[in-house]
Design a protein around this motif. Structure first.
Motif, PDB file in Angstrom:
ATOM      1  N   THR A  64       0.923  -1.156   0.340  1.00  0.00           N
ATOM      2  CA  THR A  64       0.169  -0.105   0.267  1.00  0.00           C
ATOM      3  C   THR A  64       1.202   1.406  -0.015  1.00  0.00           C
ATOM      4  OG1 THR A  64      -0.593   0.103   2.002  1.00  0.00           O
ATOM      5  CG2 THR A  64      -1.546  -1.150   0.701  1.00  0.00           C
ATOM      6  N   GLY A  65      -0.088   2.148  -0.424  1.00  0.00           N
ATOM      7  CA  GLY A  65       1.069   3.657  -0.207  1.00  0.00           C
ATOM      8  C   GLY A  65       1.396   4.259  -1.461  1.00  0.00           C
ATOM      9  N   PRO A  66       2.568   4.313  -1.284  1.00  0.00           N
ATOM     10  CA  PRO A  66       3.172   4.987  -2.314  1.00  0.00           C
ATOM     11  C   PRO A  66       3.868   4.198  -3.224  1.00  0.00           C
ATOM     12  CG  PRO A  66       4.991   5.119  -0.248  1.00  0.00           C
ATOM     13  CD  PRO A  66       3.063   4.928   0.174  1.00  0.00           C
ATOM     14  N   ILE A  67       4.317   3.127  -2.790  1.00  0.00           N
ATOM     15  CA  ILE A  67       4.514   1.499  -3.919  1.00  0.00           C
ATOM     16  C   ILE A  67       3.313   1.399  -5.080  1.00  0.00           C
ATOM     17  CG2 ILE A  67       5.237  -0.743  -3.802  1.00  0.00           C
ATOM     18  CD1 ILE A  67       6.704  -0.370  -1.479  1.00  0.00           C
ATOM     19  N   ARG A  68       1.952   1.397  -4.166  1.00  0.00           N
ATOM     20  CA  ARG A  68       1.240   1.095  -5.013  1.00  0.00           C
ATOM     21  C   ARG A  68       1.126   2.575  -6.063  1.00  0.00           C
ATOM     22  NH1 ARG A  68      -4.698  -0.781  -2.531  1.00  0.00           N
ATOM     23  NH2 ARG A  68      -3.170  -2.589  -2.143  1.00  0.00           N
ATOM     24  N   ASP A  69       0.767   3.632  -5.929  1.00  0.00           N
ATOM     25  CA  ASP A  69       0.848   4.292  -6.878  1.00  0.00           C
ATOM     26  C   ASP A  69       2.087   4.938  -7.759  1.00  0.00           C
ATOM     27  OD1 ASP A  69      -1.349   5.326  -5.517  1.00  0.00           O
ATOM     28  OD2 ASP A  69      -0.755   6.440  -4.155  1.00  0.00           O
ATOM     29  N   THR A  70       2.926   4.331  -7.493  1.00  0.00           N
ATOM     30  CA  THR A  70       4.054   4.786  -8.106  1.00  0.00           C
ATOM     31  C   THR A  70       4.338   3.071  -9.539  1.00  0.00           C
ATOM     32  OG1 THR A  70       5.735   5.495  -6.645  1.00  0.00           O
ATOM     33  CG2 THR A  70       6.844   4.711  -8.359  1.00  0.00           C
ATOM     34  N   LEU A 111       1.043   1.989 -10.444  1.00  0.00           N
ATOM     35  CA  LEU A 111       0.312   2.879 -11.081  1.00  0.00           C
ATOM     36  C   LEU A 111       0.577   3.570 -11.595  1.00  0.00           C
ATOM     37  CD1 LEU A 111      -3.225   2.739  -8.822  1.00  0.00           C
ATOM     38  CD2 LEU A 111      -2.272   1.391 -10.544  1.00  0.00           C
ATOM     39  N   ASP A 112       1.236   4.527 -11.771  1.00  0.00           N
ATOM     40  CA  ASP A 112       2.081   5.500 -12.795  1.00  0.00           C
ATOM     41  C   ASP A 112       2.986   5.106 -14.098  1.00  0.00           C
ATOM     42  OD1 ASP A 112       0.391   7.526 -11.153  1.00  0.00           O
ATOM     43  OD2 ASP A 112       2.430   7.815 -10.291  1.00  0.00           O
ATOM     44  N   LEU A 113       4.107   3.740 -13.385  1.00  0.00           N
ATOM     45  CA  LEU A 113       4.796   3.500 -14.186  1.00  0.00           C
ATOM     46  C   LEU A 113       4.310   2.690 -15.502  1.00  0.00           C
ATOM     47  CD1 LEU A 113       7.545   1.871 -14.875  1.00  0.00           C
ATOM     48  CD2 LEU A 113       6.903  -0.099 -13.192  1.00  0.00           C
ATOM     49  N   LEU A 165      -5.776  -4.974 -10.768  1.00  0.00           N
ATOM     50  CA  LEU A 165      -6.234  -3.722 -11.144  1.00  0.00           C
ATOM     51  C   LEU A 165      -8.085  -3.906 -10.585  1.00  0.00           C
ATOM     52  CD1 LEU A 165      -5.256  -2.231 -13.973  1.00  0.00           C
ATOM     53  CD2 LEU A 165      -4.602  -2.297 -12.203  1.00  0.00           C
ATOM     54  N   LEU A 166      -7.995  -5.841 -10.612  1.00  0.00           N
ATOM     55  CA  LEU A 166      -9.581  -5.595 -10.064  1.00  0.00           C
ATOM     56  C   LEU A 166      -9.577  -5.881  -8.817  1.00  0.00           C
ATOM     57  CD1 LEU A 166     -11.643  -8.457 -12.790  1.00  0.00           C
ATOM     58  CD2 LEU A 166     -11.460  -5.895 -12.829  1.00  0.00           C
ATOM     59  N   ARG A 167      -8.657  -6.008  -9.067  1.00  0.00           N
ATOM     60  CA  ARG A 167      -8.777  -6.190  -6.593  1.00  0.00           C
ATOM     61  C   ARG A 167      -8.587  -4.870  -5.515  1.00  0.00           C
ATOM     62  NH1 ARG A 167      -4.231 -10.942  -4.410  1.00  0.00           N
ATOM     63  NH2 ARG A 167      -5.125 -10.139  -3.030  1.00  0.00           N
ATOM     64  N   VAL A 179      -6.816   5.414  -5.312  1.00  0.00           N
ATOM     65  CA  VAL A 179      -6.187   4.500  -5.480  1.00  0.00           C
ATOM     66  C   VAL A 179      -7.517   3.586  -6.919  1.00  0.00           C
ATOM     67  CG1 VAL A 179      -5.346   2.078  -5.540  1.00  0.00           C
ATOM     68  CG2 VAL A 179      -4.569   4.412  -3.872  1.00  0.00           C
ATOM     69  N   LYS A 180      -8.829   3.434  -5.743  1.00  0.00           N
ATOM     70  CA  LYS A 180      -9.795   2.429  -6.366  1.00  0.00           C
ATOM     71  C   LYS A 180     -10.245   3.403  -7.482  1.00  0.00           C
ATOM     72  CE  LYS A 180     -14.513   1.064  -6.268  1.00  0.00           C
ATOM     73  NZ  LYS A 180     -16.188   1.095  -5.260  1.00  0.00           N
ATOM     74  N   ARG A 181     -10.556   4.732  -7.799  1.00  0.00           N
ATOM     75  CA  ARG A 181     -10.594   5.166  -9.371  1.00  0.00           C
ATOM     76  C   ARG A 181      -9.444   5.289  -9.876  1.00  0.00           C
ATOM     77  NH1 ARG A 181     -12.964   8.728  -4.801  1.00  0.00           N
ATOM     78  NH2 ARG A 181     -11.441   9.429  -4.910  1.00  0.00           N
ATOM     79  N   LYS A 182      -8.315   5.751  -9.510  1.00  0.00           N
ATOM     80  CA  LYS A 182      -7.225   5.765 -10.665  1.00  0.00           C
ATOM     81  C   LYS A 182      -7.480   4.062 -11.215  1.00  0.00           C
ATOM     82  CE  LYS A 182      -2.166   7.112 -10.482  1.00  0.00           C
ATOM     83  NZ  LYS A 182      -1.488   7.310  -9.532  1.00  0.00           N
ATOM     84  N   ALA A 183      -7.561   3.217 -10.340  1.00  0.00           N
ATOM     85  CA  ALA A 183      -7.276   1.875 -10.898  1.00  0.00           C
ATOM     86  C   ALA A 183      -8.172   1.555 -11.835  1.00  0.00           C
ATOM     87  CB  ALA A 183      -7.189   0.665 -10.283  1.00  0.00           C
ATOM     88  N   THR A 184      -9.432   1.920 -11.215  1.00  0.00           N
ATOM     89  CA  THR A 184     -10.712   1.766 -12.720  1.00  0.00           C
ATOM     90  C   THR A 184     -10.577   2.770 -13.872  1.00  0.00           C
ATOM     91  OG1 THR A 184     -12.404   1.973 -10.440  1.00  0.00           O
ATOM     92  CG2 THR A 184     -12.959   2.092 -12.780  1.00  0.00           C
ATOM     93  N   LEU A 185      -9.680   3.971 -13.546  1.00  0.00           N
ATOM     94  CA  LEU A 185      -9.507   4.379 -15.276  1.00  0.00           C
ATOM     95  C   LEU A 185      -8.493   3.764 -16.269  1.00  0.00           C
ATOM     96  CD1 LEU A 185      -9.646   7.152 -16.764  1.00  0.00           C
ATOM     97  CD2 LEU A 185      -7.990   7.521 -15.747  1.00  0.00           C
ATOM     98  N   LEU A 186      -7.364   2.752 -15.334  1.00  0.00           N
ATOM     99  CA  LEU A 186      -6.557   2.347 -15.861  1.00  0.00           C
ATOM    100  C   LEU A 186      -6.925   1.233 -16.623  1.00  0.00           C
ATOM    101  CD1 LEU A 186      -3.592   1.902 -16.191  1.00  0.00           C
ATOM    102  CD2 LEU A 186      -2.560   1.005 -14.500  1.00  0.00           C
ATOM    103  N   ILE A 187      -7.960   0.447 -15.836  1.00  0.00           N
ATOM    104  CA  ILE A 187      -8.550  -0.527 -16.794  1.00  0.00           C
ATOM    105  C   ILE A 187      -9.778  -0.533 -17.563  1.00  0.00           C
ATOM    106  CG2 ILE A 187     -10.298  -2.240 -16.015  1.00  0.00           C
ATOM    107  CD1 ILE A 187     -10.021  -2.992 -13.711  1.00  0.00           C
TER     108      ILE A 187
END
Length: 1421
Positions: free
Chosen positions: A365-371, A373-375, A448-450, A460-468
């Motif tokens: 969680t935290g910055p690792i997950r955000d990084t 996703l940005d990658l 991403l679904l998880r 993070v949920k919204r960011k993952a949804t947009l990425l999907i």
């Protein structure tokens, strides 16, 4: 610039606050912004002045001579008056450079001067080398080298640094490097680099001197292993100031000579900085590893699955990473995954590294997950839509307003680049398709679904949804149906949503709804991105670019009450202060209801809305014209342009605009810049600084809107604005105004703007002509629709002007015109018209070649070029060499397109740019054979020449070779030629005539060179663009997506990804197998290997237990044999007794003879202790004993050059920390280094130099005269030494150092307990030691050294000593060593000595024992 941008951002943020609350803060920020603007302006002025100075001719020798005389520190007499007078033609220097060199070298010979004297002369010599670069080729190295050696041996750090700088500028070629190394500079550089921080100036110059070797061709072959190992030791120190440059140097050596770096231990620091993120330029360091991984010849030096996967450490370690390291490593991972060598390596072991990253995204969680996703956004080249920020902030999708009218900026300008065969192949998207397939197979969608089901972190949920949603959109466009069809259904999500018995089905249902909403919004906001494969015909156009200011249809939605409320909400009616106005509402009103004549007339007559806004824009009101030009204030320019456009839409607006004072005052401002007008001003409105610092330049975009309409042109002509522009262009005094006019005027209509443009194209300066040529870009490449719906001829007038520019005397202008015309050739009608113009391009050479290649795509162009005899000559040229050179061109273009980052492009709006779409050469360079096969005539010529068969034969015979770099380039060129021919429908018969496609598939799946695999992959994408090529690829297990018409998009990937990634682990070459040439060694003589030290007590106990078990087992076997065969009992017992030795017994035949490192026992002990310094267990004890030997002043070896060379050999071959290297070299006298450097280390027959013998004699005389406090005679010491050795043999050695299993020294209580349990002989020996002088030196000195170095950590990364390393001192080692210097053992003591040597040098002969106890005796690095 950073301060200015930050101030602008802060002002923009303050707009949301009330003016009263932010008044003081705004004043401070504006003051800071004004200060930074003034500083930027001053810096730009200085840059302009410097560039003007550089622009002056530098060919006369006068300037060089003058500088030479000024820098010679008074050593030259001034030139005579007759020669230095004005108008003198004397251009020769007063003295020759060789004379100046001789004089400077003679000045350096003077002894006893201050350091400043030598430094100034050395700097003068460097300046002489700079002014006369050929002077270094005429150096007499016997004289020059001696001066350099003397300077490098100086006691002053500044003098030594000046010496390194001087010899660095004397490097010319490989021969000069060999001469420099013959001066024994390896020892000097090693000594300089290991010094402390006080000598940073010397260390920096020494490092620059080493780096100068890399600038010479094959200069890395002259870099010593000792120097590289020293640089590696610096790179291991985290707090070292020179660490970054040392890491960069190691990376360069890794690329040029990996064997040298790895044998010198330089790979470990590079791996460490990649793992911990301490080196900020991790992308460049990663590229060095990627270069090695590309070819099998270089790949063998790296361990498979170990080097690049270390980058993922930051993603898997949630405790020891921070956000900076995460972002840094993510950039490095992105750069690795965008190369073929990195992608192939990270896909090994069934995509282990990529799966671990996806798993880390889910688990952490935290910055690792955000990084991560940005990658993923970066890897898939996803540019988020305009509403993404609001969606991620939590706003609903239904609140974004007119989503259907949004246009994706990613597709802007992409539709004008198609030609009749479906457009260029987008290799970046082809590679993205492969990346997407890999990540989909690795489970990125499931991960991403998880994340979307995580209710604790909504962002993070919204960011993952947009990425999907973005991934599903990419998959439908890039991936073939076999891979994307199952992905679109999201089976896991729908199965969870359909399971009504589970409470989690509500969450899954919500995720389904969110993904559906996002996908619909993405489709509405960028509908063209779903169908980019629709092939526009030559007459089809992008309707989005027909009008830069489309009419808004929202006027009909506003009733009277809503319209009046908008006027009130804009605050224009309630206040005359523009800072209080709501400019967003103003823009909405201007672009909406005011486009209706009725609403506009109401706003003009019934309110002060239009009046106050027009008053704000009048120049001499000093409101708009005095606003500072920042990113936040550009909204005023946008509103002004919209206002001009709205007023032109209705007769009421045209009448109001023509009667308003705005245009009249703008004309007066232009008249101030026209010298012939008669109007002058002390501070003109359009002065250079005003145009740069304020929004005065915003009037030109407004005038550009007027030039796009016939009514606006009449208004400008009424106020004589065009007449003043003519005179400004003719006088050429204001290029800034001309540039603004060229960039902002609209030239789509016949009239004065086109005449102004024509004058600028021919009569302006070079810069103005280039700007005018670029202004034609959008008119030549983007045809527009006229009011009747037909394509007008305005593209032809632009093409005519561009063809005229091909004959410009400046080559830069011609190159700009060629690029624009080449892009215009993508439209068939434009191409035919350009051919009709029959431009002559012979005078342009290579610059005009791409345009001529475009002519081949039509029959008209083919016959035109055939008449010029161009085709046959160009075809032979491509076949013989140009085809190979195309490889470097296309690979450079691919590298630029892959490494492009969206973050690098700012969204700042400037009145100087007008959104000019100057491409960065991201399109594919044209290929001759591709253009040739567009026509039937070209295919016929290609068949007659037989070039395609030659290319296919080369691929078939040499395609799988990986040893010859030239042949690899040849194969790549043939691959590109075959791919370009196969991409055309007319070239399909060439593919069917041979099996070249199968050969290319084999190369893409099985070749050892990764870059060649990538070339084959892209070539298969080209082949898949044709129908026949795609059919052949389908038979070989490759598939590509198609559009609605069934035409392939060219994004061809294998249906089974495991076929493309079968890279197996390669054979790793260990360090011990690397053999370096003698030119890369400082010491060529290698010391003999030292047998292993005696086993420790813990190891002996372990072996004893094991032997007892073996004896019990053997006894059981013997008993069984006795019961079965009683006659052979004696023989069996004898055999068993011979096989099992009692503990402590040694077979004399297994004793290893002693390897002598030095005939002198003192030197032998010193070398053994230096070897033990590399052992983590024995480090502290060895260091203390070395310092003790140095303190006794009995070690004559520290004055012997022979011992120094042996120590240097140890430092060169083994790993030591930087402080240890400094300590070891610091043990020797400076005279030793001088003797080694000047080759004065000639020894006598006894093995010692005369100097050392004299010093030893003096020491012996001092000992004879000294009647100190020694209480023991030499005979008594011998007897004690013999007694000590006997006790050690009988009772075992005392554990005084870190010699046991735990590597910990005994505490005082343990020593007291040992004293109590020791025999009387040992107690008497210890008491006798502590009472005597020698005992004090041994015991007390060792304890003092222990206390002193108790807090000193052992060397990092050292893992013990090898079987061949020496023993450390034990028991009375130093006492016995000190008493036996220079005299052999006598009597029974010599027998004990021999027993001790035999015991100490006993090696473990059983490999199982060696492996079992490797933790105690680790490998010696």
């Amino acid at each position: 610039m950073k301060i200015k941008e930050g101030s602008e951002n802060m002002l923009e943020a303050l707009n949301t606050k009330k003016p009263k609350q932010a008044k003081e803060q705004r004043a401070r920020i504006e003051a800071e912004l004004n200060s930074s603007t003034q500083k930027i302006k001053e810096l730009r002025r200085k840059i302009t002045a410097a560039q003007t100075t550089k622009a002056t001719p530098t060919t006369p020798v006068r300037s060089r001579t003058t500088a030479f005389l000024q820098d010679s520190n008074g050593m030259r007499s001034p030139p005579s008056a007759s020669r230095s007078g004005a108008g003198s033609d004397f251009d020769e220097p007063t003295e020759s450079p060789t004379y100046a060199l001789t004089e400077l070298l003679q000045a350096l010979e003077v002894d006893g001067m201050t350091p400043d004297y030598y430094v100034s002369r050395a700097n003068s010599l460097v300046d002489l080398f700079k002014r006369h670069p050929t002077l270094k080729y005429d150096l007499v190295w016997s004289i020059f080298g001696l001066r350099m050696q003397v300077m490098l041996m100086s006691e002053s750090r500044e003098v030594v640094a000046a010496g390194y700088r001087m010899i660095r500028y004397a490097i010319s070629d490989l021969a000069s490097l060999r001469r420099i190394r013959a001066l024994n500079t390896d020892y000097l550089v090693t000594w300089s680099l290991i010094k402390d921080r006080k000598s940073d100036v010397e260390r920096e110059q020494a490092l620059k001197f080493v780096r100068a070797f890399l600038d010479v061709k094959d200069g890395v072959k002259e870099i010593s292993r000792a120097v590289v190992r020293t640089i590696a030791a610096i790179a291991e120190e985290p707090e070292e100031r020179l660490r970054s440059i040392c890491i960069e140097t190691l990376a360069e050596v890794l690329i040029r000579d990996p064997a040298l770096l790895i044998s010198a231990g330089g790979l470990a620091p590079l791996r460490d900085v990649l793992a911990d993120g301490s080196y900020k330029a991790s992308e460049s360091l990663t590229s060095a590893f990627l270069y090695l991984l590309d070819a099998p010849q270089r790949r063998k030096y790296l361990c498979a699955g170990n080097e690049l996967e270390i980058l993922f450490t930051a993603f898997t370690d949630d405790l020891s990473t921070n956000e900076r390291i995460l972002k840094q490593n993510s950039r490095a991972v992105a750069s690795a995954l965008k190369t073929w060598s990195g992608l192939m390596t990270l896909s090994m072991y069934n995509f282990r590294a990529i799966k671990s990253m996806i798993h880390s995204m889910v688990v952490n969680t935290g910055p690792i997950r955000d990084t991560i996703l940005d990658l993923l956004y970066l890897l898939f080249r996803i540019k988020s839509p305009a509403w993404a920020t609001s969606f991620l902030a939590g706003r609903r999708l239904t609140t974004y307003g007119r989503v259907t009218n949004l246009r994706s900026t990613s597709t802007k300008g992409s539709h004008g680049d198609f030609d009749d065969d479906g457009g260029e192949q987008n290799f970046a998207e082809h590679y993205t398709a492969l990346l997407l397939a890999i990540f989909v197979k690795s489970g990125v969608v499931q991960g991403l679904l998880r994340l979307t089901q995580d209710l604790e972190n909504p962002p993070v949920k919204r960011k993952a949804t947009l990425l999907i949603g973005e991934i599903l959109k990419l998959a439908s466009r890039l991936l073939p149906p076999s891979l994307s069809s199952g992905l679109q259904m999201l089976p896991e999500l729908f199965s969870a949503a359909a399971n009504l018995k589970d409470e989690n089905h509500f969450i899954a249902t919500g995720v389904v709804y969110q993904i559906s909403s996002v996908s619909k919004t993405l489709y509405r906001s960028s509908p063209t991105t779903y169908t980019p494969s629709v092939i526009p015909s030559s007459n089809s156009l992008d309707l989005g670019i027909l009008d830069d200011h489309p009419k808004s249809t929202t006027a009909i939605t506003f009733d009277d009450a809503t319209f009046r409320q908008l006027l009130v909400d804009s605050h224009v009616l309630s206040s005359s202060n523009y800072a209080k106005w709501n400019w967003d509402i103003i823009l909405r009103v201007i672009e909406g209801p005011l486009t209706s004549g009725k609403r506009l007339e109401e706003a003009i007559k019934a309110s002060k809305f239009i009046k106050r806004i027009m008053s704000f824009y009048r120049p001499f009101k000093y409101r708009f014209s005095e606003v500072k030009s920042t990113r936040n204030t550009q909204k005023y320019v946008r509103v002004g342009c919209s206002l001009m456009h709205t007023l032109l839409q209705s007769p009421e607006g045209c009448k109001y605009l023509s009667d308003n004072k705005l245009l009249r005052q703008i004309a007066e401002c232009l008249a101030q810049c026209d010298p012939t007008s008669g109007l002058t001003a002390q501070y003109p409105m359009f002065a250079r600084d005003r145009l740069t610092d304020t929004l005065c330049g915003g009037y030109f975009p407004m005038l550009g809107i007027l030039t796009g309409d016939q009514k606006g042109i009449q208004m400008l002509d009424r106020w004589r604005i065009f007449n003043m522009m003519y005179r400004i262009i003719d006088l050429k005094q204001r290029p800034d105004i001309i540039k603004l006019m060229l960039a902002n005027f609209d030239y789509s209509l016949h009239g004065h703007p086109r005449v102004l443009l024509s004058k600028s194209l021919t009569a302006g300066t070079k810069d103005i002509r280039i700007d005018a040529t670029n202004a034609l870009r959008k008119y030549a490449t983007r045809p527009r629709i006229s009011t009747h719906g037909q394509e007008p001829s305005d593209s032809k007038w632009a093409i005519q002007l561009l063809v005229t520019q091909l004959y410009d005397p400046e080559i830069e202008v011609c190159a700009t015109a060629v690029k624009i015309l080449e892009k215009a050739c993508n439209t068939k009608n434009n191409l035919e018209y350009i051919v009709e113009c029959r431009p002559a391009l012979d005078h342009l050479g290579e610059i005009g070649a791409p345009l001529l290649l475009r002519f081949l795509s039509t029959s008209i162009g083919y016959h035109y070029l055939d008449g010029l005899d161009y085709i046959s000559n160009e075809m032979d040229d491509w076949f013989l060499g140009r085809n190979d050179s195309y490889v470097s061109v296309i690979e450079a273009s691919l590298a630029r397109s892959f490494l492009e980052h969206q973050d690098d492009h700012t969204n700042r709006i400037s009145v100087f740019d007008d959104e000019q779409e100057i491409e960065a050469d991201s399109h594919v360079p044209p290929h001759f054979y591709r253009e040739l096969t567009r026509t039937q005539e070209g295919c016929k010529l290609l068949r007659e020449k037989g070039h395609f068969d030659e290319f296919a034969a080369t691929i078939r015979e040499y395609g799988m070779q990986s040893d010859d770099p030239e042949m690899i380039v040849k194969v790549k060129g043939c691959l590109w030629a075959v791919g370009n021919v196969g991409s055309m429908e007319l070239g399909a018969p060439f593919l069917e005539s041979c099996d070249v496609v199968e050969q290319i598939v084999n190369i893409a799946q099985n070749h050892e060179v990764m870059s060649l695999r990538g070339t084959a992959f892209f070539v298969l994408g080209l082949i898949s663009r044709s129908v026949h090529g795609l059919e052949i690829l389908l038979e070989n297990g490759w598939d590509a997506n198609t559009n609605v018409l069934g035409n392939s998009l060219g994004f061809c990937i294998p249906t089974d990804l495991s076929k493309l990634f079968p890279l197996k682990p390669w054979q790793y070459v260990p360090v011990t197998a690397i053999q370096l040439p003698d030119s890369q060694k400082t010491e060529t003589t290698k010391l003999p290997a030292i047998p292993s030290r005696p086993r420790s007590q813990s190891l002996i106990n372990a072996i004893k237990e094991e032997e007892e078990e073996k004896q019990k087992a053997a006894a059981a076997v013997v008993a069984t044999q006795i019961s079965s065969k009683p006659d052979n009992s004696t023989a069996t017992q004898s055999a068993a007794g011979n096989n099992v030795l009692p503990l402590g017994a040694e077979d004399s035949s297994s004793a290893v003879p002693r390897n002598e490192l030095d005939p002198d026992p003192t030197n032998q002990r010193i070398l053994e202790l230096i070897i033990d310094l590399a052992n983590m267990v024995l480090y502290r004890r060895s260091r203390a004993e070395l310092l003790q030997i140095k303190a006794t002043k009995k070690a004559a070896g520290f004055k012997q050059p022979q011992l120094f060379r042996k120590v240097m050999s140890l430092l060169e071959c083994h790993h030591y920390r930087l402080p240890d290297r400094n300590m070891i070299i610091g043990l020797f006298d400076k005279s030793v280094l001088r003797a080694v450097i000047f080759d004065e280390d000639q020894t006598t027959s006894g093995g010692e130099s005369e100097m050392d013998m004299d010093e030893d004699d003096e020491d012996e005389d001092d000992e004879d005269e000294d009647d100190g406090d020694t209480t023991m005679s030499a005979t008594g010491m011998d007897s004690v030494r013999e007694e000590d050795e006997e006790d050690e043999v009988q009772h075992g050695r005392r554990q005084e150092g870190p010699d046991d299993d735990n590597g910990m020294r005994m505490s005082e209580d343990e020593e007291e307990e040992e004293d109590k349990s020791s025999p009387p002989a040992l107690k008497e020996r210890d008491l006798h030691r502590r009472g005597g002088q020698h005992g004090h030196l041994h015991h007390g000195g060792l304890e003092e050294a222990r206390r002193r170095y108790a807090m000193n950590p052992p060397p990092r990364g050292i893992s013990g000593s090898p079987v061949g390393s020496s023993s450390s001192g034990r028991g009375g080692g130093v006492g016995s060593f000190g008493s036996s210097v220079g005299r052999p053992g006598s009597g029974s003591g010599s027998v004990v000595d021999e027993q001790l040597r035999t015991e100490r040098q006993r090696s473990i002969s059983d490999p199982a024992d060696l492996e079992r106890h490797s933790m105690i005796r680790g490998p010696f690095r």
